[in-house]
Motif scaffolding. Sequence first.
Motif: not given
Length: 562
Positions: A158-163, A188-193, A200-217
């Motif tokens: 169902t998903t593209l695994g964490e990019v 499908v959904r696109l999972d992030g890392h 702006d870098d985050l904006g580019e990542y979201l622009w690509a369609g990757i809209d989740s993050d499970h990492t420590k921030n």
Amino acid sequence: MPIPSHCDLLIRGAGVVSVHTGEIVPADVVVSGDLIRAVTAPGVRIEADRVLDADGLLLAPGYIDAHMHIESSLLTPAEFARITVRRGTTTVLADPHEIVNVAGREAMAWMIEQGRSPSQTMLWAVPSCVPALEGFETAGSRLTAEDIADMLGWEGVTTLGEVMDYRAVVAGSPRMRAIVDAARRKGVRLDGHCPGLSGDDLGEYLWAGIDSDHTKNTPEVAVEKARLGMLLMLQEKCLTPELVGRLHELPVLPDFCLVTDDLAADAILERGHLDHIARVALDAGLGPLTVLRALTLHPARRLGLDDRGVVAPGKRADLVLLRALEDPTPVTVVCGGRVVEDSGAPAAPAANPFADSVRLAPLDEDDCRWRVDLPDGEHTFRALRVNPVDTYTEPAEIALPVRDGIVEWEGRTALLAVYERHHGSGRRAMAPVVGFDLAEGAVATTYAHDSHNLTVIATDTSALRHAANRVIGSQGGICVAVTGRPAVHLPLPVGGVMSAAPAPEVADGAGAVREALHAWGWRHRNAFMSVSTLTLPVSPQVKLTDMGLVRVVDRAWEPAVI
């Protein structure tokens, strides 16, 4: 239509928790097949094949893990399902990027087949980064955009695994662009890392369609991501009082999921699975209903599972009975309309097609020497500095003597060595590692993210060789050899990352390894993850692969000598 006169399961007298409104309403729940037929006033008159007396208990939806890796349990899929469904985890989205980095498409197909559990629902994500950082490490396989497009059509996927190669996405890498575009075309959904990604870098990542993050921030970056609609998936190391406090300062608490990501078998059997993460979240200051929604409704919505995540007619009968909202460990679990019994037998795979994946001859003395092209004398080397809390590694430096082209490191530092084990290239790389006061000894492992090459940390050559050869001889695993103590060895012959043994046996072995690491001096909150991510070239800040030192954020080589 009236409630039928007969049902398969009747749950009487529970307080049914609404994850939509936060109310607790006394009700009887009627189950037919794998669906909830009715949620009705207590005292319903109906014949049932089985009745559960839930007086004094709360009834909530089953837990859904929206981001995890089965291989991190060190178990095969069916055995993983057997021990986690009893803790209330009724659905998982599994990203098998560990075994796929070892054995490619065949490994993904095998995991899906092995995961056809009669109870727990296993959905799948196709690993997006095989290898994790192309050109900087040697994996056992490589997935192209065409491979991934095909695999995204497989049953249960169902998903593209964490990019994980988020810097490549931001930079517009043709390879990552093709992979992301293939997933978007599939719908499908696109999972992030993307740890620490901001501005702006985050904006580019979201622009690509990757809209989740499970990492420590940091709390500030986590809020920035939530502000832009990125779904936060909070694992144990993310759940700090500082983050929770910052989230509570917002005018609206953003939706988020609680996820396990990586939990070993001993941790699951001793502390739990998603129920353990829920307790961590409660201790960090999140409210019980907020935690329950992050285990049920929010992950169901994330995964597009409209048939679960709430207790309501027509929904899948994945349910947990709880003593209290503050106690997330279930008294009883119902999965697919069936009461989960504790007496289930261990579930071993019928065959292991990945039993010959460690293609390394036993190491000899020369294999354990750190050879460099430097003149005799003292030189300053780049080192990795570890910490006892998370997997972040800072660049450090240490002066070491060189004689006849060999670095004399013993007695001065611990050494990190990575040996390519997939293709017989003979390639290896070495670097100092500092941060812990270690006794004489070594740990060797083929469970080493994400390429899973043979990785050894040692304070003396004899222990390095001994631990490495024990792991090579078992076709994968983890061995801790500390001077003056018996060696502790956990074989992982399924691709070098999993065991086909029953969970209690694997948990005993994993617990012994963890204890041995602590006794050696590797006193980390999660010693498994600390050791196994020293080779992960997408995890900041500097890492070592079989090809050399990687400066992660810059996607560049780090000079070994300063």
